[in-house]
Design an enzyme around this catalytic site. Structure first.
Site, short mmCIF file in Angstrom:
data_model
loop_
_atom_site.label_atom_id
_atom_site.label_comp_id
_atom_site.label_asym_id
_atom_site.label_seq_id
_atom_site.Cartn_x
_atom_site.Cartn_y
_atom_site.Cartn_z
N HIS A 13 0.85 -1.25 -0.09
CA HIS A 13 -0.01 -0.11 -0.01
C HIS A 13 0.84 1.30 -0.14
O HIS A 13 2.03 1.44 0.85
CB HIS A 13 -0.72 0.03 1.48
CG HIS A 13 -1.85 1.18 1.46
ND1 HIS A 13 -2.10 1.76 2.44
CD2 HIS A 13 -2.71 1.36 0.54
CE1 HIS A 13 -3.01 2.67 2.07
NE2 HIS A 13 -3.59 2.64 1.00
N HIS A 55 -1.71 11.36 -1.98
CA HIS A 55 -3.01 10.79 -1.59
C HIS A 55 -3.77 12.11 -1.27
O HIS A 55 -4.78 11.96 -1.71
CB HIS A 55 -2.64 9.95 -0.29
CG HIS A 55 -4.33 9.27 0.36
ND1 HIS A 55 -4.70 10.33 1.36
CD2 HIS A 55 -4.79 8.19 -0.13
CE1 HIS A 55 -5.80 9.80 1.35
NE2 HIS A 55 -6.07 8.65 0.68
#
Length: 245
Positions: A13, A55
């Protein structure tokens, strides 16, 4: 499943989860050092249209700057420290472009799940531009990147621009019509929060030809449950605790 699945089951991730500054080349290298051969990252656009990894919509959590990242040109973003927030060892680590990460993955034979993460209000253009860049960067690669997004209109724009690239609908919850929505977007998979997945849901998706991935799986009990239920991919921060083998 009727369609062969070309991606490893274990996916790191944002590069290496929390062990290195997320969405940086340093994080990818650390994930690779733990044996991972598939990675997930978030991609948005700079003000001048360069796809890069980040992000959040804003800069303050992972750089010394503040404000909306997509409002800045790449020439400015490229100079920011995206590692010092994590630890002194990574101070000065830059934000990477999608091109830079692509070249690293291609040189090493790594698979990539690109989450299209638009700046609010820029869903269509981000889906289109990310798909166009991904298609060009992986033009000669036997395994293409998997494009995913929580934003159906970003996936629709990616499909319109480059229909040959595989797509996945990201789901934090199983809202009404989730399966029909994924099928209408010609997705090959869904990527869902591990808390909403159980064997019946996975079987339902498999029955319609969709693969199923889950995020963010950091506890052994969750991994065991999902593997037993037939999950196709596990996205994890815990690259130091789960062996991808």
């Amino acid at each position: 499943m009727s369609t062969p699945w070309p991606y490893p089951r274990w996916i790191a991730h944002r590069g290496a989860g929390k062990l290195a500054p997320e969405n940086t080349l340093a994080a990818f290298r650390l994930g690779a050092s733990h044996g991972y051969r598939a990675f997930e990252c978030d991609v948005k656009l700079s003000a001048d249209g360069v796809p890069f990894l980040l992000h959040d919509a804003t800069l303050q959590r992972t750089t010394p700057e503040e404000g909306v990242a997509g409002d800045r040109r790449w020439s400015e973003l490229s100079r920011l420290d995206a590692g010092g927030w994590h630890s002194r060892a990574y101070a000065g680590e830059p934000l990477p472009t999608l091109e830079g990460i692509a070249r690293y993955c291609l040189r090493n034979g790594f698979a990539l799940n690109i989450e299209i993460k638009p700046t609010p209000g820029h869903n269509d253009v981000t889906g289109r531009v990310v798909a166009e860049h991904a298609a060009a960067l992986w033009a000669d690669a036997p395994v293409k990147p998997l494009l995913s997004s929580f934003q159906p209109d970003a996936l629709a724009a990616a499909r319109a621009a480059r229909p040959e690239l595989p797509r996945a609908l990201l789901l934090d919850s199983l809202r009404d019509g989730w399966l029909a929505e994924a099928l209408a977007l010609d997705c090959v998979a869904i990527v869902a929060n591990h808390r909403v997945l159980e064997a019946g849901v996975i079987a339902q998706a498999h029955g319609r030809g969709l693969h199923v991935l889950s995020y963010t799986v950091n506890e052994p009990a969750d991994a065991d449950r999902l593997l037993e239920a037939g999950i196709d991919g596990l996205i994890t921060d815990a690259v130091d605790r789960f062996s991808p083998a």
